[in-house]
Write an enzyme that holds these catalytic residues in place. Structure first.
Site, PDB file in Angstrom:
ATOM      1  CD  GLU A 380      -2.947   1.268   0.468  1.00 34.80           C
ATOM      2  OE1 GLU A 380      -3.121   0.367  -0.361  1.00 34.80           O
ATOM      3  OE2 GLU A 380      -3.671   2.280   0.529  1.00 34.80           O
ATOM      4  CB  THR A 516     -10.712   7.760 -11.198  1.00 36.92           C
ATOM      5  OG1 THR A 516      -9.487   7.419 -10.548  1.00 36.92           O
ATOM      6  CG2 THR A 516     -11.825   7.906 -10.166  1.00 36.92           C
TER       7      THR A 516
END
Ligand SMILES: *[C@@H]1O[C@H](CO)[C@@H](O)[C@H](O)[C@H]1NC(C)=O
Ligand SMILES: *[C@@H]1O[C@H](CO)[C@@H](O)[C@H](O)[C@H]1NC(C)=O
Ligand SMILES: *[C@@H]1O[C@H](CO)[C@@H](O)[C@H](O)[C@H]1NC(C)=O
Length: 532
Positions: A380, A516
């Site tokens: 992440e 997106t």
């Protein structure tokens, strides 16, 4: 000047951004049916688990066969999804491009019945726009465009647009502020603002594609006007503090007057998709969105000039730093790894091969975050020590001692090891493949898909995991994100699938531009207007 591993100086890149035409690009694509089918199988498993245990709620908890409408994931942020069936609406356009008609029918039936006037959770204008509004508009565009079918009841298809309109009508109260900058947080029953004082660059700057499309489809200019008004404060940022490098902004503006309150930014979460949409709006309609193009070019040039970074231990890798004012921070995120794909799309759209080349270098950097870990999935958040800044600079610390060996071989260290089914690395492989036709990118996407399938498949679906650098992922968060359907499965499929009208094109024949959340939106007029 910072070293540029792709060759060429920033000045040369600047010249190429507005360069004269070059030779037409002949890209050929090779479908791989076996791989495409394996991704479809993963979609079906995920859908079946969701439909059985979670539908019509938002998300599946695959380990316990339960559902969720609100969620704390790996961070203490509440992620409300409104309880309108986020996974179903996010899966819509993926089911369509996979031509899984039984699933399409289930989702269509659901969409007719959602009550977009009522929810028990907080409503994020941004999250609701990119998932629900984007998902509905994309399905409508596909079903009235390349997937139009004489057997489909036109009234049913019209319902999709009617529901999108009803949703936007309920969301538009967000824009009723002194500046027109929307409040991102709403409560419903009835719809009203939460009373925020600021909003973020991504949450303001990632509405314009969906809201403009809705206006174009309904012949009602109101929606586009609202989103474009908020965006205007990002296109012309004030005061100077909000734009530390030309085109690269801070992260928050005030609802009272649209002015920036900080100069801290990056290509990662909170600001990311503002940059993404600048070039996508130009692709959507070059006649209306030239200013957006110019702002994307400014951001791209500054990125290449000021924030590109190479790690000390593997200087051949290219990452993008974050900034606090003019000072850099050598940290990035899985979320930011859309940057390679976005530079590639910019290169194709603007006939600027240097942007494509820079994007391909970013793709390689993000790939390294995958290939170096125990699970072969990227983390992440990752950090590195910049090779061109003094090693004793306070903003350029070395790796923590327990990761020094990992950093020496990998070129980054792990600041947060979670993997929450994010798409950005595979998304960028997709753009790299569509721009070059190089099968290497299909192989990389396949490797990533196999790694995710191996680590995240659990119980009735796929789950976010705790630590990509532990064999097996170090435990499950018991959560199947809706964007797993919309994005990871779509890009993993499309990179191996047959060419189709919704695929990204390298020769200015695009009929769709992806929002997106990876929902393909039909470009204005139905076909790209930009010429070589
Ligand atoms: C639901 O929302 C729409 C759009 O704002 C509105 O027109 C309609 O009156 C609302 N319906 C109810 C029952 O409140
Ligand atoms: C870093 O090292 C250089 C050269 O050794 C020295 O001149 C400078 O003062 C040091 N800076 C810091 C912040 O320690
Ligand atoms: C994905 O994982 C499942 C379950 O472990 C396995 O049966 C399947 O073969 C995997 N798919 C691929 C393409 O390896």
């Amino acid at each position: 000047m910072r070293p540029l591993s792709i060759g060429g100086s920033a000045a040369l890149l600047l010249g190429l951004a507005v360069a004269a035409p070059n030779k037409p690009r002949a890209v050929t694509y090779t479908a791989n049916q076996r791989r495409a089918n394996a991704v479809k199988e993963a979609f079906q498993v995920s859908w079946d688990g969701y439909y059985k245990y979670a539908f019509p709620h938002d998300s599946l908890q695959p380990v316990t066969n339960a559902y969720d409408d609100d969620r704390f994931v790996y961070s203490p942020a509440l992620l409300p999804r409104n309880g309108w069936g986020a996974s179903a609406v996010d899966a819509f356009s993926t089911a369509l491009v996979m031509e899984k008609w039984d699933v399409v029918d289930q989702i269509l039936e659901h969409v007719k019945n959602v009550d977009f006037n009522t929810t028990t959770t907080e409503v994020s204008l941004f999250e609701t726009t990119i998932r629900y509004l984007g998902g509905l508009l994309s399905a409508y565009d596909l079903l009235t465009g390349p997937l139009k079918d004489d057997e489909q009841d036109p009234a049913q298809v019209q319902t999709i647009l009617d529901q999108a309109t009803r949703l936007a009508d309920n969301l538009k109260v967000a824009f009723n502020t002194p500046s027109g900058v929307p409040d991102n947080i709403l409560y419903f029953n009835p719809p009203r603002q939460a009373g925020s004082t600021t909003n973020g660059v991504a949450t303001v700057g990632t509405l314009v594609l969906e809201w403009t499309r809705l206006s174009d489809l309904t012949n009602n200019p109101e929606y586009a006007k609202l989103a474009q008004k908020g965006e205007s404060y990002l296109l012309r940022p004030k005061p100077a503090l909000g734009e530390p490098f030309p085109g690269l902004l801070g992260s928050k503006i005030k609802l009272s007057d649209g002015e920036f309150v900080d100069g801290n930014g990056g290509w990662g979460g909170g600001t990311d998709s503002f940059y993404e949409y600048l070039i996508k709006m130009y692709l959507y309609d070059p006649s209306r969105f030239r200013e957006y193009r110019d702002r994307w070019i400014a951001a791209a040039e500054s990125t290449i000039k000021y924030i590109v970074s190479h790690p000390t231990t593997r200087p051949e890798l290219t990452f993008l730093a974050m900034w606090r004012g003019k000072e850099l921070r050598f940290i990035s995120q899985h979320l930011a790894c859309f940057n390679g794909g976005n530079f590639i799309l910019g290169g194709l759209t603007l006939n600027a091969p240097a942007y494509t080349a820079f994007g391909l270098a970013l793709v390689e950097g993000c790939r390294a975050t995958y290939t170096s870990t125990a699970t072969k999935i990227g983390p992440e958040i990752f950090s590195w020590q910049d090779a061109s800044q003094p090693l004793n600079a306070t903003n350029n610390p070395p790796a923590p001692s327990d990761q020094a060996a990992f950093y020496a071989s990998s070129g980054f260290w792990i600041s947060s090891g979670a993997y929450v089914l994010r798409p950005e690395v595979i998304e960028s492989y997709y753009y790299a493949y569509r721009a070059t036709g190089d099968k290497k990118y299909q192989d990389w996407a396949w490797e990533a898909f196999l790694a995710v399938n191996k680590t995240c498949r659990i119980g009735s679906g796929y789950s976010s995991v705790v630590d990509v650098n532990k064999e097996g992922g170090g435990g499950f968060y018991n959560f199947q994100e809706s964007f797993w359907f919309a994005e990871v499965l779509k890009y993993s499929y499309l990179i191996h699938a047959e060419d189709a009208p919704w695929q990204v094109k390298a020769d200015h024949s695009n009929e769709f531009v992806y929002n997106t959340e990876a929902h393909p939106i039909r470009v204005a007029g139905g076909r790209e207007k930009i010429r070589r």
